[in-house]
Design a protein around this motif. Structure first.
Motif, PDB file in Angstrom:
ATOM      1  N   MET A  53      94.915  22.265  30.579  1.00  0.00           N
ATOM      2  CA  MET A  53      94.376  21.186  31.419  1.00  0.00           C
ATOM      3  C   MET A  53      94.664  19.815  30.818  1.00  0.00           C
ATOM      4  O   MET A  53      95.018  18.873  31.534  1.00  0.00           O
ATOM      5  N   ILE A  54      94.524  19.682  29.487  1.00  0.00           N
ATOM      6  CA  ILE A  54      94.805  18.398  28.827  1.00  0.00           C
ATOM      7  C   ILE A  54      96.247  17.982  29.065  1.00  0.00           C
ATOM      8  O   ILE A  54      96.550  16.796  29.289  1.00  0.00           O
ATOM      9  N   ASN A  55      97.150  18.965  29.053  1.00  0.00           N
ATOM     10  CA  ASN A  55      98.570  18.681  29.276  1.00  0.00           C
ATOM     11  C   ASN A  55      98.948  18.639  30.754  1.00  0.00           C
ATOM     12  O   ASN A  55     100.131  18.605  31.092  1.00  0.00           O
ATOM     13  N   VAL A 114      91.586  30.633  36.689  1.00  0.00           N
ATOM     14  CA  VAL A 114      90.463  29.716  36.444  1.00  0.00           C
ATOM     15  C   VAL A 114      89.331  30.450  35.744  1.00  0.00           C
ATOM     16  O   VAL A 114      88.671  29.913  34.853  1.00  0.00           O
ATOM     17  N   HIS A 115      89.099  31.705  36.139  1.00  0.00           N
ATOM     18  CA  HIS A 115      88.008  32.482  35.555  1.00  0.00           C
ATOM     19  C   HIS A 115      88.565  33.731  34.895  1.00  0.00           C
ATOM     20  O   HIS A 115      89.235  34.536  35.536  1.00  0.00           O
ATOM     21  N   PRO A 161      86.386  26.087  34.869  1.00  0.00           N
ATOM     22  CA  PRO A 161      87.037  27.255  34.268  1.00  0.00           C
ATOM     23  C   PRO A 161      86.104  27.930  33.270  1.00  0.00           C
ATOM     24  O   PRO A 161      85.334  27.260  32.569  1.00  0.00           O
ATOM     25  N   SER A 162      86.153  29.267  33.208  1.00  0.00           N
ATOM     26  CA  SER A 162      85.204  29.991  32.371  1.00  0.00           C
ATOM     27  C   SER A 162      85.835  31.224  31.744  1.00  0.00           C
ATOM     28  O   SER A 162      86.812  31.766  32.248  1.00  0.00           O
ATOM     29  N   VAL A 163      85.231  31.653  30.615  1.00  0.00           N
ATOM     30  CA  VAL A 163      85.605  32.895  29.938  1.00  0.00           C
ATOM     31  C   VAL A 163      84.318  33.693  29.747  1.00  0.00           C
ATOM     32  O   VAL A 163      83.379  33.204  29.114  1.00  0.00           O
ATOM     33  N   THR A 192      84.032  26.524  30.040  1.00  0.00           N
ATOM     34  CA  THR A 192      82.792  27.097  29.534  1.00  0.00           C
ATOM     35  C   THR A 192      82.991  28.545  29.107  1.00  0.00           C
ATOM     36  O   THR A 192      83.749  29.292  29.725  1.00  0.00           O
ATOM     37  N   ILE A 193      82.326  28.916  28.044  1.00  0.00           N
ATOM     38  CA  ILE A 193      82.244  30.304  27.592  1.00  0.00           C
ATOM     39  C   ILE A 193      80.834  30.788  27.908  1.00  0.00           C
ATOM     40  O   ILE A 193      79.859  30.086  27.633  1.00  0.00           O
TER      41      ILE A 193
END
Length: 348
Positions: A322-324, A331-332, A162-164, A152-153
């Motif tokens: 994460m996809i890989n 995480v943040h 996980p966030s930005v 998430t942004i």
């Protein structure tokens, strides 16, 4: 009629197998896992495919790979509003650059039939990036059920998500402190509309975090921020002009407009121009985002610089990690912001 039908028929893997002399399995490997057959076989199969004009069906290929080779960006509002906001456009640009690097497409996903949950259920993607999402929301459980990685942004930092982000509350506190230090007390605020993920009751939504920053600075100056001072905008130029006209029509016209979005602040400047008023001589205006247009408008806009493109880039890099099935370093991610003082804020 029969001749035209024959000409327009697409060649298939079966046709390539027959023409090349290799099995359908070998043909499939040539396109999806060439290391599993010899270089000679792969070359002959691909040459046959080219001669026949064969183009792999992307859906069939993705099914065999068990990947869609696309990531999704959940638009925070309907397309009409989302893509009129240059801040969102810059986020998309940052995400898109990373998708190109990994050979993925980017799917823009607006609410489906006014439901973001339904949009997530139907999204043919390998992972999702959202804006403003909070961990207790229904779409989180949908993504978890689908085993979709997500980032998430401008959302709520949480161990599961996980966030930005930037520190929205502190950024608005500093902006408000600057406005008050310039002598302004009669102030109008233009908030963001709540996005597709949030509800006004959620304390950690971006509009609420920013409003807390404004209130904190005002409280330190012995002032209260009344709800009557706050207007809400859809973050488009047109809506900014509408909001600006509304503010200028107030009986007790404010000396300063504090907007949570640059594009809205710019719309307010244009409304002032149309009314024959000068910014900042007649009214000061400040924004948030530091979009490119904020330095082009006359007068140049005082604003908070938050790097939208970098937010998109970091979120996409985290998602591909994460996809890989690799481990995230962080995480943040909270990235820095800057307060940029330009010409649109006048000291009284």
């Amino acid at each position: 009629m029969e001749e035209n039908s024959t000409v327009s028929k697409r060649p298939t893997i079966k046709d390539i197998a027959r023409e090349s002399g290799y099995s359908k399995t070998a043909v499939s490997f040539a396109f999806n896992a060439p290391s599993r057959i010899s270089e000679k076989a792969c070359r002959q199969i691909l040459e046959t495919a080219e001669r026949l004009g064969y183009i792999p069906d992307p859906m069939a290929r993705n099914f065999s790979l068990r990947r869609h080779l696309s990531i999704g960006f959940l638009l925070p509002q309907v397309v009409q509003f989302s893509l009129q906001n240059p801040y969102t456009q810059q986020v998309v640009l940052g995400i898109g650059n990373v998708c190109e690097k990994y050979g993925y497409t980017l799917t823009l996903i607006p609410p489906l039939h006014k439901s973001i949950t339904e949009a997530v259920r139907n999204a043919a993607v390998d992972g999702l990036i959202t804006m403003g999402m909070q961990v207790e929301m229904e779409i989180v459980s949908v993504m978890q059920t689908r085993l979709l990685p997500y980032v998430t942004i401008d959302g709520t930092p949480d161990a599961q998500m996980p966030s930005v982000n930037i520190d929205d509350e502190q950024a608005c506190y500093e902006m408000m402190h600057m406005v008050l230090e310039a002598g302004h007390r009669n102030i109008a605020f233009v908030s963001l509309s709540e996005d597709a993920f949030a509800s006004p009751a959620k304390a950690e939504s971006v509009p609420n975090k920013r409003m807390r920053g404004y209130r904190r600075a005002m409280a330190e100056a012995g002032l209260a921020l009344d709800a009557s001072q706050v207007l809400v905008s859809e973050c488009t130029m047109e809506d900014g002009i509408r909001i600006g006209k509304t503010i200028l029509a107030l009986e007790n016209r404010p000396t300063c407009v504090v907007a949570m979005s640059d594009i809205v602040a710019i719309g307010c400047i244009l409304a002032c121009n149309q009314a024959g008023l000068r910014v900042p001589d007649d009214i000061s205006i400040v924004g948030f985002d530091n979009i490119d247009e904020s330095s082009y408008i006359v007068p140049q806009l005082t604003t908070v610089d938050q790097p939208a493109k970098e937010k998109g880039r970091l979120a996409a890099e985290a998602l591909f990690t994460m996809i890989n099935k690799e481990t995230l370093e962080s995480v943040h991610m909270e990235i820095p912001y800057r307060i940029i003082r330009r010409e649109s804020l006048k000291r009284l």
